[in-house]
Design a protein around this motif. Structure first.
Motif, short mmCIF file in Angstrom:
data_model
loop_
_atom_site.label_atom_id
_atom_site.label_comp_id
_atom_site.label_asym_id
_atom_site.label_seq_id
_atom_site.Cartn_x
_atom_site.Cartn_y
_atom_site.Cartn_z
N SER A 73 0.74 -1.37 -0.49
CA SER A 73 0.19 0.07 0.20
C SER A 73 1.16 0.96 -0.10
O SER A 73 0.98 1.87 -0.50
CB SER A 73 -1.39 0.38 1.07
N ALA A 74 2.03 1.10 0.49
CA ALA A 74 2.74 2.39 0.88
C ALA A 74 3.47 2.37 -0.80
O ALA A 74 3.55 3.22 -1.27
CB ALA A 74 3.93 2.24 1.51
N PHE A 75 3.62 1.61 -1.74
CA PHE A 75 4.31 1.89 -2.86
C PHE A 75 3.39 2.73 -3.89
O PHE A 75 3.96 3.09 -4.12
CB PHE A 75 3.91 0.21 -3.26
N GLN A 76 1.87 2.90 -3.15
CA GLN A 76 1.47 3.94 -4.09
C GLN A 76 2.15 5.38 -3.67
O GLN A 76 2.01 6.66 -4.74
CB GLN A 76 -0.18 4.07 -3.54
N LEU A 77 2.78 5.52 -2.63
CA LEU A 77 3.12 6.84 -1.73
C LEU A 77 4.99 6.89 -2.63
O LEU A 77 5.43 7.55 -3.44
CB LEU A 77 3.35 7.02 -0.34
N LEU A 78 5.39 5.57 -2.29
CA LEU A 78 6.51 5.61 -3.15
C LEU A 78 7.19 4.31 -3.78
O LEU A 78 6.81 3.71 -3.48
CB LEU A 78 7.46 5.53 -1.34
N PRO A 79 6.61 4.45 -5.28
CA PRO A 79 6.03 3.83 -6.66
C PRO A 79 7.98 3.35 -6.64
O PRO A 79 8.26 3.18 -7.94
CB PRO A 79 6.11 4.59 -7.33
N SER A 80 8.70 2.28 -5.58
CA SER A 80 9.86 1.79 -5.77
C SER A 80 9.46 0.79 -5.18
O SER A 80 10.36 1.38 -3.29
CB SER A 80 10.75 2.79 -6.26
N TYR A 81 10.23 0.16 -4.78
CA TYR A 81 9.96 -1.78 -3.53
C TYR A 81 12.02 -0.68 -3.35
O TYR A 81 12.00 -1.12 -1.67
CB TYR A 81 10.58 -2.40 -4.28
N GLU A 82 12.57 -0.80 -4.46
CA GLU A 82 13.81 -0.39 -3.29
C GLU A 82 14.15 0.80 -2.91
O GLU A 82 14.94 0.98 -1.77
CB GLU A 82 15.42 -0.29 -4.79
N GLY A 83 13.17 1.81 -3.27
CA GLY A 83 13.14 3.08 -2.74
C GLY A 83 12.41 2.93 -0.77
O GLY A 83 13.11 3.33 -0.02
N LEU A 84 11.28 1.58 -1.11
CA LEU A 84 11.14 1.63 0.06
C LEU A 84 12.53 0.85 0.69
O LEU A 84 12.12 1.71 2.25
CB LEU A 84 9.20 0.98 0.21
#
Length: 498
Positions: free
Chosen positions: A264-275
């Motif tokens: 769900s947080a991917f919607q705010l920061l669209p990068s798994y590496e970034g998360l």
């Protein structure tokens, strides 16, 4: 927390820092890289045998034995007899590869593939957008093989102590194995998300949580079984590894629900590496600017939280590793990285460049985090699963995947240039070791059997008192038993999902 307790914990932590050099049981990262390089080098020799002599096309018992000794036996030698000279072992594997490659080829000539853009013949099946890729199977198979071998080999004196898990600070072979297991799980966890994207649908959080809990329950059960068996049999364990009750199966079991939330947080920061990087940095800040690090390393074990503090808090680091693996899976699993590229060779070239770029990214971040001259001077800690450990695992695994991808691209170009499903399946079969495919297919089930066999060996054999010849005999029998089980399950088309 009382002042006296804080002072006691601070004194204990100071002592740990002062004794850092003497407590550092792990080997150098360079040595670990030389040892783990045996897997890609052995795959090169396997590839030469296959492309030049078609040794594994008809899978005879002789082919199985060669396959086993190249992809499992070589790894076993690297962590035992050749542990002090991994470069020599790599040379011994490269030399016959050069010799066999120089010999005349016995592989029958195949018809040239149609050039890009030519339509497939009538009746040919359309290609899947998420194909099985030999280099990914090889990477996961090698990772599973070395993990299963190390968990028993560590109990023998022939296995160097510097390869065993470190107590608090430093790097070791088994430390990279634990993290790689989680990273690899993250890579394949990208496939369901990619399927949703291809179908242009997004599942609700409740649906994802329900599915993740169903996936987690078997792992939690395995964790409980391991907990009660270890306590009941009074099996040797290191409390500082995960805690009194926690174990690696609990870490694996709790990952899916948390990953579902992070989706769900991917919607705010669209990068798994970034998360992953954000989570790693936040966790490291908490370690550095609060009492969390001191608490994890030195607090008395007075309640359930303090008794299992290593497993509970290191979970955040493993979650970051899982997310980084998921980000890697998002670009290595799809057939096409971008719609603007039309030909298969160009897609493969873009994939190699992307893998090299991300490998460099993780390496640079790791150097920045750990270097004392121009970085932050942080130390790697698998016990904490801190930021340097997360970056090290990400860099190592991206580089390993890149190496296997290069080997496949050089020796088996047909694996990514197929024009129909039938040809792609044939290319996959001819370019993938059956041993590594078997370890990859039922990895978690084989890992569970490996744990059971490890316990059985330790209960029946005084592992610390046997000589090197006896140790190698036991380890070789264990390795061929596990490999035979994995290949047997694959041969009967059995997939055990846990």
């Amino acid at each position: 927390m009382s002042r006296s307790l804080e002072e006691s914990m601070a004194a204990s932590y100071k002592s740990l820092k002062e004794d850092f050099v003497s407590n550092l049981a792990g080997g150098e990262i360079g040595e670990i890289n030389y040892v783990t390089a045996v897997a890609p080098v052995a795959v090169i020799l396997w590839s030469v045998f296959q492309t030049r002599q078609s040794l594994f096309t008809v899978y005879t018992p002789i082919a199985f034995l060669v396959d086993f000794f190249l992809n499992v036996g070589a790894i076993l030698l690297a962590i035992t007899l050749y542990a002090d000279s991994p470069l020599l072992l790599n040379l011994l594997l490269i030399a016959p590869a050069i010799l066999v490659y120089a010999l005349p080829s016995n592989t029958p000539h195949k018809k040239k593939a149609r050039p890009p853009g030519v339509a497939p013949t009538k009746g040919a099946s359309s290609l899947s957008p998420l194909p099985k890729k030999p280099f990914l199977t090889t990477y996961r198979g090698c990772m599973m093989a070395i993990t299963c071998l190390a968990i028993l080999a560590v109990d023998f004196r022939i296995f160097p102590r510097r390869f065993a898990k470190v107590e608090t600070w430093g790097t070791s072979l088994m430390d990279v194995g634990v993290g790689s297991f989680v990273f690899s799980a993250g890579v394949v966890a990208a496939r369901p998300i990619l399927k949703e994207q291809l179908a242009n649908k997004t599942s609700r959080l409740s649906t994802r949580l329900y599915a993740s809990v169903r996936h987690s329950l078997p792992l939690i059960v395995l964790g409980l079984i391991r907990l009660y068996s270890v306590k009941g049999l009074d099996y040797a364990e290191h409390v500082t590894e995960y805690g009194v009750h926690w174990n690696f199966f609990f870490t694996l079991g709790f990952l899916p629900p948390f990953v579902a939330i992070f989706q769900s947080a991917f919607q705010l920061l669209p990068s798994y590496e970034g998360l992953a990087v954000l989570l790693g940095i936040v966790y490291q800040i908490a370690l550095e600017f609060t009492n969390l690090k001191v608490y994890i390393l030195t607090a008395p074990r007075t309640d359930l939280l303090s008794q299992n503090r290593e497993g509970i808090f290191s979970f955040f680091g493993y979650l970051a590793i899982f997310l980084a693996g998921q980000g890697t899976g998002m670009y290595i699993i799809p057939r096409e990285l971008t719609k603007t590229i039309k030909t298969a060779p160009e897609h493969r070239q873009r994939l190699l460049i992307t893998l090299a770029a991300w490998s460099s990214f993780w390496i640079v971040l790791f150097c920045l985090a750990t270097n004392y001259s121009y970085g932050f001077g942080l130390s790697v800690s698998r016990r904490l699963a801190n930021l340097p450990y997360f970056l090290w695992i990400s860099a190592f695994n991206c580089t390993q995947i890149l190496a296997f991808c290069v080997v496949e691209t050089v020796f088996f170009p047909a694996a990514h240039r197929s024009i129909d499903t039938k040809a792609e399946h044939a290319a996959y079969q001819s370019s993938t070791s059956k041993v590594l495919e078997a370890f990859n297919r039922n990895g978690l089930a084989v890992f569970l059997v490996a744990n059971l066999l490890t316990g059985l060996v330790n209960l029946t054999v005084p592992t610390l008192h046997v000589n090197n010849i006896q140790a190698m005999g036991i380890l070789m029998a264990y390795a061929i038993t596990l490999t035979g089980l994995a290949v047997g399950l694959d041969g009967y088309d059995i997939s055990i999902k846990l």
